[in-house]
Design an enzyme around this catalytic site. Structure first.
Site, short mmCIF file in Angstrom:
data_model
loop_
_atom_site.label_atom_id
_atom_site.label_comp_id
_atom_site.label_asym_id
_atom_site.label_seq_id
_atom_site.Cartn_x
_atom_site.Cartn_y
_atom_site.Cartn_z
N ARG A 80 -4.95 1.76 5.13
CA ARG A 80 -4.08 2.90 4.86
C ARG A 80 -4.70 3.70 3.72
NH1 ARG A 80 0.25 4.23 1.46
NH2 ARG A 80 1.99 5.34 2.45
N LYS A 98 -5.30 3.12 -5.61
CA LYS A 98 -4.49 2.25 -6.47
C LYS A 98 -5.13 2.13 -7.85
CE LYS A 98 -1.31 1.31 -3.39
NZ LYS A 98 -1.13 0.05 -2.69
#
Length: 264
Positions: free
Chosen positions: A243, A204
């Site tokens: 994840r 991210k």
């Protein structure tokens, strides 16, 4: 949970696995590297991304779900569409992972209740095209916890069993970098909702400027070491799952944690 993006426009891999055979081979490699779950998705959720139509999403993911299930994988389907979730479970998927938490498709709750499979409910405030404009909170952890709790109540009220639910606070979705760091620092507070917690920090953008918050961001494929560090922190917080895109780096971090715990 390892990511298998069957998309031409993912932020993390730029469509490397868009071809069915390539996606299946990638999933098998992730499984061999130690992934417990393969999360197959056909819609990019990067900021600003457009949506494929339903038929295209099915075309992308169903052959991959079938092949990976046949290879022995536990597959989750990453979709916001009830009909796609139902078709994927029919093709062998064992988990539905919905980044909208059932808000994008009103039919999702009923389908998931009928399928009786685990359902990952992510905190969501809108589609990718404009979600970052909604990153306004009084207290990001308290607000996200409250909104997730409201989703749980709404889903249970229409027949989804509480025992089916896994919660995801939605790192990167309608969250600023500072808000993501706050959620990571206070990740244990989400477990007060009494349900398993899945976290997706992998690659991210908030991990892209570690040395200099005002500097040039590192590209997504150079954020795996930082992702592994977050996986270690999350393991220490005893979350249900992480994840990730790169399995070996996170596996190494988790093995370090396991050795430390065994030595206590």
């Amino acid at each position: 949970m390892a990511v298998v993006n069957v998309t031409p426009d993912s932020f993390s891999d730029g469509g490397r696995w868009f071809d069915t055979d390539a996606a299946v081979a990638h999933g098998e490699a992730l499984l061999a590297q130690g992934a417990d779950i393969l999360d197959v998705g056909g819609e990019s959720t990067r900021p600003g991304a457009g949506r494929p139509d339903e038929d295209e999403e099915r075309r992308r993911i169903l052959p991959v779900v079938t092949a990976l299930t046949n290879a022995g994988a536990c597959v989750s389907v990453d979709t916001m569409r009830a009909s796609v979730a139902e078709a994927a479970v029919g093709a062998g998927a064992a988990i539905v992972n919905d980044v909208s938490g059932g808000l994008a498709d009103p039919a999702m709750a009923g389908v998931v209740a009928g399928l009786d499979v685990p359902y990952v409910v992510m905190h969501w405030r809108g589609h990718s095209r404009d979600m970052q404009s909604r990153a306004v909170y009084d207290d990001v952890v308290a607000d996200v916890s409250r909104e997730l709790g409201e989703r749980v109540d709404a889903l249970v009220s229409v027949g989804v069993r509480r025992e089916q639910l896994v919660l995801d606070p939605g790192f990167g979705f309608a969250k600023t970098a500072a808000q993501n760091w706050t959620m990571l620092a206070r990740i244990g507070e989400f477990e007060r909702l009494g349900l398993p917690v899945l976290v997706g920090t992998s690659r991210k953008s908030f991990l892209s400027r570690l040395a200099d918050p005002e500097g040039e961001p590192s590209p997504p494929d150079q954020r795996d070491h930082a992702t592994a560090a977050t996986s270690l922190l999350l393991a220490r917080a005893d979350v249900w799952g992480v994840r990730v895109h790169d399995v070996p780096s996170t596996m190494a971090a988790l093995q370090v944690n396991a050795r430390v715990e065994a030595a206590r």
